[in-house]
Scaffold this motif. Sequence first.
Motif, mmCIF file in Angstrom:
data_model
loop_
_atom_site.group_PDB
_atom_site.id
_atom_site.type_symbol
_atom_site.label_atom_id
_atom_site.label_comp_id
_atom_site.label_asym_id
_atom_site.label_seq_id
_atom_site.Cartn_x
_atom_site.Cartn_y
_atom_site.Cartn_z
ATOM 1 N N MET A 293 39.406 49.340 20.799
ATOM 2 C CA MET A 293 38.011 49.755 20.947
ATOM 3 C C MET A 293 37.096 48.533 20.855
ATOM 4 N N THR A 294 36.207 48.398 21.830
ATOM 5 C CA THR A 294 35.299 47.261 21.866
ATOM 6 C C THR A 294 34.175 47.443 20.854
ATOM 7 N N THR A 295 33.938 46.414 20.053
ATOM 8 C CA THR A 295 32.856 46.453 19.076
ATOM 9 C C THR A 295 31.566 45.980 19.739
ATOM 10 N N VAL A 296 30.522 46.777 19.631
ATOM 11 C CA VAL A 296 29.237 46.406 20.220
ATOM 12 C C VAL A 296 28.601 45.322 19.364
ATOM 13 N N PRO A 297 28.265 44.171 19.941
ATOM 14 C CA PRO A 297 27.645 43.113 19.138
ATOM 15 C C PRO A 297 26.256 43.532 18.672
ATOM 16 N N GLU A 298 25.852 42.959 17.570
ATOM 17 C CA GLU A 298 24.531 43.245 17.024
ATOM 18 C C GLU A 298 23.463 42.667 17.947
ATOM 19 N N PRO A 299 22.460 43.453 18.347
ATOM 20 C CA PRO A 299 21.411 42.907 19.218
ATOM 21 C C PRO A 299 20.610 41.821 18.509
ATOM 22 N N PHE A 300 20.126 40.869 19.286
ATOM 23 C CA PHE A 300 19.220 39.863 18.753
ATOM 24 C C PHE A 300 17.883 40.499 18.395
ATOM 25 N N ARG A 301 17.491 41.493 19.198
ATOM 26 C CA ARG A 301 16.191 42.140 19.002
ATOM 27 C C ARG A 301 16.318 43.607 19.366
ATOM 28 N N THR A 302 15.759 44.459 18.550
ATOM 29 C CA THR A 302 15.710 45.891 18.854
ATOM 30 C C THR A 302 14.263 46.289 19.106
ATOM 31 N N PRO A 303 14.034 47.277 19.969
ATOM 32 C CA PRO A 303 12.656 47.642 20.323
ATOM 33 C C PRO A 303 11.890 48.199 19.130
ATOM 34 N N ASP A 304 10.619 47.867 19.075
ATOM 35 C CA ASP A 304 9.727 48.440 18.072
ATOM 36 C C ASP A 304 9.425 49.891 18.461
ATOM 37 N N PRO A 305 9.696 50.861 17.585
ATOM 38 C CA PRO A 305 9.521 52.278 17.955
ATOM 39 C C PRO A 305 8.117 52.615 18.427
ATOM 40 N N GLN A 306 7.093 51.998 17.827
ATOM 41 C CA GLN A 306 5.735 52.296 18.247
ATOM 42 C C GLN A 306 5.437 51.727 19.627
ATOM 43 N N VAL A 307 5.945 50.512 19.888
ATOM 44 C CA VAL A 307 5.784 49.912 21.209
ATOM 45 C C VAL A 307 6.456 50.779 22.262
ATOM 46 N N VAL A 308 7.648 51.269 21.948
ATOM 47 C CA VAL A 308 8.371 52.131 22.880
ATOM 48 C C VAL A 308 7.575 53.401 23.150
ATOM 49 N N ALA A 309 7.085 54.035 22.095
ATOM 50 C CA ALA A 309 6.361 55.304 22.250
ATOM 51 C C ALA A 309 5.115 55.143 23.107
ATOM 52 N N ASP A 310 4.467 53.975 23.013
ATOM 53 C CA ASP A 310 3.220 53.748 23.746
ATOM 54 C C ASP A 310 3.436 53.164 25.142
ATOM 55 N N SER A 311 4.675 52.910 25.516
ATOM 56 C CA SER A 311 4.947 52.204 26.770
ATOM 57 C C SER A 311 4.854 53.134 27.973
ATOM 58 N N ARG A 312 4.620 52.537 29.112
ATOM 59 C CA ARG A 312 4.545 53.303 30.357
ATOM 60 C C ARG A 312 5.909 53.871 30.748
ATOM 61 N N ILE A 313 6.982 53.164 30.412
ATOM 62 C CA ILE A 313 8.294 53.674 30.790
ATOM 63 C C ILE A 313 8.608 54.968 30.037
ATOM 64 N N MET A 314 8.116 55.085 28.806
ATOM 65 C CA MET A 314 8.345 56.329 28.062
ATOM 66 C C MET A 314 7.394 57.424 28.531
ATOM 67 N N GLU A 315 6.181 57.045 28.933
ATOM 68 C CA GLU A 315 5.293 58.040 29.526
ATOM 69 C C GLU A 315 5.917 58.579 30.814
ATOM 70 N N PHE A 316 6.513 57.687 31.594
ATOM 71 C CA PHE A 316 7.211 58.099 32.809
ATOM 72 C C PHE A 316 8.354 59.056 32.457
ATOM 73 N N ALA A 317 9.130 58.729 31.422
ATOM 74 C CA ALA A 317 10.245 59.596 31.014
ATOM 75 C C ALA A 317 9.734 60.980 30.614
ATOM 76 N N ARG A 318 8.617 61.016 29.915
ATOM 77 C CA ARG A 318 8.056 62.318 29.534
ATOM 78 C C ARG A 318 7.629 63.098 30.770
ATOM 79 N N ARG A 319 7.052 62.408 31.739
ATOM 80 C CA ARG A 319 6.592 63.076 32.961
ATOM 81 C C ARG A 319 7.740 63.730 33.723
ATOM 82 N N VAL A 320 8.914 63.099 33.669
ATOM 83 C CA VAL A 320 10.048 63.634 34.442
ATOM 84 C C VAL A 320 10.943 64.526 33.581
ATOM 85 N N GLY A 321 10.439 64.915 32.419
ATOM 86 C CA GLY A 321 11.188 65.842 31.578
ATOM 87 C C GLY A 321 12.317 65.211 30.798
ATOM 88 N N MET A 322 12.221 63.897 30.527
ATOM 89 C CA MET A 322 13.283 63.202 29.796
ATOM 90 C C MET A 322 12.732 62.565 28.530
#
Length: 656
Positions: free
Chosen positions: A1-30
């Motif tokens: 089983m391949t071990t997933v390496p630790e990311p150098f950086r993980t997204p900030d949850p607030q930045v993600v929530a406010d982003s256009r890509i997440m607004e787009f996901a909400r618009r398409v029901g995702m």
Amino acid sequence: MTTVPEPFRTPDPQVVADSRIMEFARRVGMAGSDYATLHRWSVTDLEGFWGAVWEYFDIDADTPYEQVLAEERMPGARWFPGATLNYAHHALRTLTDDNAAIIALDETGSRYEVTGGRLRAQVASVAATLRDLGVDTGDRVVGYLPNTPHAIVAFLAAASLGAVWSVCGQDYAPKAAADRFAQLRPTVLIGADGYLFNGTTHDRRDATRELAGALPTLKATLLVDHVGLPQPSQAYPSLVVPWDDAASRTEELTCTPVPFDHPLWVVFSSGTTGLPKGIVHGHGGVLLEHLKTLGLHSDLGPGDRLLWYTTTHWMMWNLVASTLLTGATTCTYDGSPAPVARPDVLWELAARHGVTVFGTSPQYLLGMAKFGIDPSVHDLSSIRVVGCTGSAVPASAYPWVRDHVGDGVLLASISGGTDVVSGFAGSAPNTPVWAGELSAAHLGVALAAYDTEGRPVVDQVGELVVTRPMPSMPLYFWNDPDGTRYRDAYFCSYPGVWRHGDWITRTSHGSVIVHGRSDSTLNRNGVRLGSADIHDAVERLPEIAEALVIGAEEPDGGYWMPLFVVLAAGATLDDPLREKIEEAIWTDASPRHVPDEILEVPGIPHTRTGKKLEVPVKRLLQGAPAEQVVNPATVDAPDLIDHYARLGAERRGRST
């Protein structure tokens, strides 16, 4: 089983929530879906995804489309048949009269703004001038221009008429520019008096006149006064119109509706081994692809500002212009990215003008680190993304950006190409980042790595392929009436599948690792090695300014893999430095990557868009005549071609 390496950086949850890509996901029901889920949908339901992009960005078509994707074959996919629209209309529709649409910058630190209202007025005026000069739908308008607002105005004016645009920078010699433009049989040329670079004003008045003389189809030349040089008195072969006259008329802007796949611009291949190929993209495909790339992946919108160092002949200029589609402000820049007098001027300008997306190349970041330049002396708090493309970004650049630009800044490594004038893989606000890796395939890009049998592989090096069409794939090549050159360029290896010519690894954790061009792949004892892995390891060393590794098959069946290095000031290529280089490669890549020889050279030749000439140098070392290998006009340092040809001749002489 391949071990997933630790990311150098993980997204900030607030930045993600406010982003256009997440607004787009909400618009398409995702809503709540992670990036991998969103991407999976985007490539399994192409019609659903691209139809949603159309709706999300409120595409304003004069006539509606009949369906999203009428034919899926590659080449020859038919997107949005029936729709008519205009790219220029969308670039200008969201701009407000009093806010800056373009901020013009240069290496001296000077600036001026073009407001939305003034941009619309100038585009309308230049479009009317072009129309009066005989430019009609489908005619070609070409620019010999530096990266200033004039180039964007001229492009939008041509596009508004349904004319076809092409541009190259003025560091191209007139013959090299004519090799591109003469193929197009242009109606109008727009040229500048000169440009700035590293403290010098380069006079291009004679070059512009020489170029005009090499384009017999011209009806007129528009002359831009950019650096304040009086135009020469010698006659031009066609009518001359001062830019100020062309751009100062009072006119109403009207944009001609054209079919979705009507040609928008022609961008050219580097042309290092022959006449450059003209790659034609359409209004609709570019519009959707750039809105997706800039609006969703870079999260650009009204209030944002983008500064991306580029020249007009690199595809990144096209993305710089497309910033306007999102309602954001774009910054043009004329000059060296690191002039001797002010090597950190781009960071200074980014701080002064509140830039939110800063774009550059890996070599620039490595150079900043190597020479001890610290951008954090400026207030860079406005920057949230540092975009980076042109080659693979080494892992060492990630902590440097964190420590010297900002802890919360996303370093977005992007891989794409002039061919699709967009990206295949990169990052988004909701993707983790692994140092030295691209976070994921872009939305709508069915990316895979193929082995030699044409099977997709994971956690193995393979050919970068795209298995389903993208709207911005070329409509065709210029002067390729039966499509033979187009098919041979991308579809001869895997029929119906786009082969781009890069080696990549698709990792089991979803990221993409770029190893370099597959046509310059190193093949040591049957093992394929990526040149980028060696370059990354070596170019981190403070003693090395730049490196180039080549794998050359020899007539006796042997294989020679030299590493050429350009030394930093004060460094000497002695045995301790050779050992240090070999140890870095051994540690950061593998023992197989250690070269046969390490040779000092005065420089590494590049295309004018900054790509190392790996294949031409390999062929020179193997004895191919220089005139058959590379067109000197397409190389940043033509004298280096003779240097590598001599090296090859000397080696062959020793072997005999």
